[in-house]
Design an enzyme around this catalytic site. Structure first.
Site, PDB file in Angstrom:
ATOM      1  N   CYS A  14     -14.828 -17.456  15.742  1.00  0.00           N
ATOM      2  CA  CYS A  14     -13.659 -16.598  15.636  1.00  0.00           C
ATOM      3  C   CYS A  14     -12.767 -17.070  16.788  1.00  0.00           C
ATOM      4  O   CYS A  14     -13.246 -17.352  17.882  1.00  0.00           O
ATOM      5  CB  CYS A  14     -14.076 -15.154  15.860  1.00  0.00           C
ATOM      6  N   LEU A  17      -1.962 -12.345  11.711  1.00  0.00           N
ATOM      7  CA  LEU A  17      -0.951 -13.385  11.899  1.00  0.00           C
ATOM      8  C   LEU A  17       0.261 -12.672  12.484  1.00  0.00           C
ATOM      9  O   LEU A  17       0.699 -11.657  11.939  1.00  0.00           O
ATOM     10  CB  LEU A  17      -0.593 -14.029  10.548  1.00  0.00           C
ATOM     11  N   GLY A  71      -3.519  -9.208  22.552  1.00  0.00           N
ATOM     12  CA  GLY A  71      -3.693  -7.783  22.821  1.00  0.00           C
ATOM     13  C   GLY A  71      -3.741  -7.034  21.504  1.00  0.00           C
ATOM     14  O   GLY A  71      -4.020  -7.619  20.457  1.00  0.00           O
ATOM     15  N   SER A  90       0.571 -10.002  24.105  1.00  0.00           N
ATOM     16  CA  SER A  90      -0.507 -10.966  24.243  1.00  0.00           C
ATOM     17  C   SER A  90      -0.148 -11.882  25.407  1.00  0.00           C
ATOM     18  O   SER A  90       1.005 -11.904  25.844  1.00  0.00           O
ATOM     19  CB  SER A  90      -0.655 -11.793  22.963  1.00  0.00           C
ATOM     20  N   HIS A 132     -11.185 -12.679  26.320  1.00  0.00           N
ATOM     21  CA  HIS A 132     -10.714 -13.131  24.995  1.00  0.00           C
ATOM     22  C   HIS A 132      -9.736 -12.166  24.343  1.00  0.00           C
ATOM     23  O   HIS A 132      -9.177 -12.467  23.296  1.00  0.00           O
ATOM     24  CB  HIS A 132     -11.903 -13.366  24.067  1.00  0.00           C
ATOM     25  N   GLY A 149     -10.296  -5.786  23.958  1.00  0.00           N
ATOM     26  CA  GLY A 149     -11.587  -5.081  23.905  1.00  0.00           C
ATOM     27  C   GLY A 149     -11.375  -3.649  23.453  1.00  0.00           C
ATOM     28  O   GLY A 149     -10.513  -2.936  23.948  1.00  0.00           O
ATOM     29  N   LYS A 159      -1.766  -8.069   8.750  1.00  0.00           N
ATOM     30  CA  LYS A 159      -3.211  -7.840   8.917  1.00  0.00           C
ATOM     31  C   LYS A 159      -3.888  -7.659   7.561  1.00  0.00           C
ATOM     32  O   LYS A 159      -3.248  -7.239   6.603  1.00  0.00           O
ATOM     33  CB  LYS A 159      -3.437  -6.580   9.769  1.00  0.00           C
TER      34      LYS A 159
END
Lengths: 141, 477
Positions: free
Chosen positions: B95, B202, B375, B381, B400, B403, B476
């Site tokens: 991923c 995306l 994010g 992000s 990554h 969370g 999404k």
């Protein structure tokens, strides 16, 4: 679709889990399969059109549950079929045999609520309780 | 369990019981109470019991409760005497995320954002049960597993430059398709070129802030520039590879000679037949994921060109980088002054190699590997850069993402009666989605504040801030 068994969701930060009880091991494994279908596809109807005989083995009752649910998940994720009916014919500590009926997935008839990627061993458990059996399992979503 | 704060950004779980090494958590006073609220620290300690683990069982600041390994976990095992664990990689093998820059600026794109959102939603297969526009037979699928991103490039979906800007050049050479089961192939055949569901996305975004103009320029990023950000993985093929090997290793777990604290931690000696077969199959799934992201990004470029009525030159879409965040890899690291071959597991953690590292592509040799940290869909992000400190302290690893802090059930309760689509639109973010529960489960407050996470890794020196991106269109599954 048969009546959805009662189950409780386990509140896991990233994923979904469930716990349920039944009077016998056979009922427990059957209801776990139906609960997995319910998590993925909710009340989507399914007719018993395709028949599968499923035999699984495990190291113990918990491993057996994981391996059984892996087969049930693959029916949808791999074969593209929606679970309609489960009959557990025999179940012991390390083996299970069942007759399972499904219907081919049809996006017009079946709404996918959750993508379940896999059945995990994390905190998985099958145990005998007063008056029956209980299991817990966490799915990777 | 005794936890000691070592410095403002690092905590240690003291070695005790069956732990072979201590635990080390990168976090902060703001984030730590959330970490202690679930079972993830126990999972860090559990990983520390596995044979051959080197230095520490680590966790990045986006740590949260996983199954077996925590999400955000990093653990390195000696290649000769250590283990490899499918649970330490996760089901969604490789991923990862990739970021492309464009020649467009937000101002000129603003009038077309709705059109772009609709076009991407129509043109990028997403959601459960979606099938890709790439049709594979078994023979061709095995080529994908062998070649990774190169397969997509050789079929006209990308350039050689894309390969250079992809971790591992988009291909793990240990891949052996014969180790991948029929079931895994069956799940993967129809899904190449699909985004997936849940937290996969995306995004069209804009570079909102640049912290390090010099490095940003090397990455080809500048303030106000429009970017394309993608998060996806190895789809059903990867899930099945992981599951197949968990089942096989569980049957042989007795041979390890240790009591596993959690069956999901099941593993094999790396140098055993089973360990090598898993590494070869995992490499296949990783290659599938790289091919998948290469195809998806190419398709996104095609869709944008069509929607905006412009050619590739005007769009100017070029890959900045592609990183994976669920993987186990053979890497060489210096431990106590000695260079050692290790199997570094990153489960929800990103490689963050330093300037000058031979595995960093030539274009980024002077500044280090780009690290992409998405994010939640309503915030921002980050683009970071790898550092020498990461090489020295975290086996070249960093965070990554944000969370999760809320379970999916909690998130759904929290959004009852609210229109998340409207709330996002008020922030200038157009969202398109497939699943009925996707928006509720992915609501921004279900995640940690990614800025707090990034401040930890920047403060700890295991990566450094380069730029911040803000989403304007989100698709999404």
């Amino acid at each position: 679709m048969r009546k959805v068994p009662e189950y409780t969701l386990i509140d896991h930060t990233a994923d979904y889990g469930l716990t349920l009880c039944a009077k016998t091991p056979g009922e427990l494994y059957k209801n776990a399969a139906l609960a997995l279908k319910d998590l993925m596809l909710g009340a989507s109807p399914a007719e018993p059109e395709i028949e599968h005989r499923i035999r699984v083995a495990g190291l113990d009752r918990t491993d057996l549950l994981i391996n059984w649910l892996r087969e049930i998940l693959f029916l949808f994720a791999g074969d593209g079929e929606v679970l309609a009916r489960v009959r557990v014919e025999s179940v012991g500590e390390t083996s299970l045999s069942a007759l399972v009926h499904t219907e081919a997935y049809n996006p017009q008839r079946h709404e996918v609520l959750e993508e379940i990627k896999a059945v995990t061993y994390h905190q998985a458990r099958v145990r005998e309780i007063v008056g029956g059996w209980e299991c817990s399992v966490i799915f990777d979503v | 369990m005794r936890i000691i704060q070592i410095n403002p950004f690092c905590y240690e779980i003291e070695q005790e019981g069956d732990m072979r090494v201590p635990g080390r958590i990168y976090s902060s006073q703001a984030l730590m109470p959330g970490v202690e609220a679930d079972q993830s620290l126990k999972q860090v300690a559990n990983v520390a019991t596995l044979p051959g683990i080197v230095e520490a069982s680590m966790a990045m600041p986006d740590i949260h409760w996983g199954y077996g390994f925590p999400i955000g976990g990093v653990a390195a095992f000696d290649w000769q005497d250590g283990v490899i664990s499918p649970g330490g990689v996760g089901y969604d093998i490789n991923c990862g995320v990739r970021l492309a820059a464009t020649s467009l600026d937000l101002e000129s794109l603003q009038p077309y954002l709705d059109k772009i959102a609709d076009a991407l939603y129509q043109g990028i297969p997403c959601g459960v049960g979606s099938t890709g526009f790439v049709k594979l037979n078994q023979k061709e699928a095995k080529q994908v597993l062998k070649q990774g991103s190169r397969w997509a490039v050789s079929h006209g979906m990308g350039t050689d430059g894309d390969l250079e800007r992809t971790e591992e050049s988009g291909c793990m050479t240990a891949a052996d398709p014969d180790t991948v089961s029929e079931r895994a192939l069956q799940r993967g055949l129809k899904q190449l070129g699909t985004l997936g569901s849940g937290n996969h996305f995306l995004e069209i975004g804009v570079v909102e802030e640049v912290y390090d103009p010099e490095t940003a320029a090397v990455y080809g990023l500048s303030q106000g520039q429009v970017s394309v950000f993608l998060h996806s993985g190895s789809r059903g093929l990867g899930y099945q590879v992981c599951d197949d090997f968990l089942a096989r290793m569980t049957k042989k777990a007795g041979g390890l000679g240790i009591e596993l604290p959690d069956r999901q931690l099941v593993c094999s000696w790396i140098n055993s037949k089973m360990g090598q077969e898993y590494y070869a199959a995992m490499s296949c799934a990783a290659n599938y994921a790289w091919a998948n992201r290469q195809i998806l990004m190419h398709q996104a470029g095609e869709v944008l060109q069509q929607a905006l009525g412009m050619g590739p030159r005007d769009l100017g879409m070029r890959l900045v980088y592609d990183v994976c965040h669920n993987i186990a890899k053979k890497e060489t690291h210096v431990v106590d002054g000695v260079s050692r071959a290790l199997c570094v597991h990153r489960k929800g953690a990103t490689r963050a190699f330093a300037p000058g590292h031979p595995d960093v592509c030539s274009a980024y040799q002077k500044v280090g590997q780009p690290v992409l940290v998405p994010g939640d869909m309503g915030t921002c992000s980050y683009v970071l850069a790898g550092t020498q400190k990461a090489m020295e302290t975290t086996f070249g690893s960093t965070c990554h993402g944000a969370g999760r802090v809320m379970s999916r059930t909690q998130a759904k309760k929290a959004v009852k009666g609210r229109s998340i689509q409207r709330e996002l639109l008020d922030k200038g973010i157009r969202v398109r989605w497939t699943g009925r529960t996707t928006l509720a489960e992915e609501v921004p407050e279900a995640y940690k504040d990614v800025s707090q996470v990034v401040e930890v890794v920047h403060g700890a020196g295991i990566s450094r801030k380069v730029a911040k991106l803000r989403p304007v269109v989100v698709v999404k599954g």
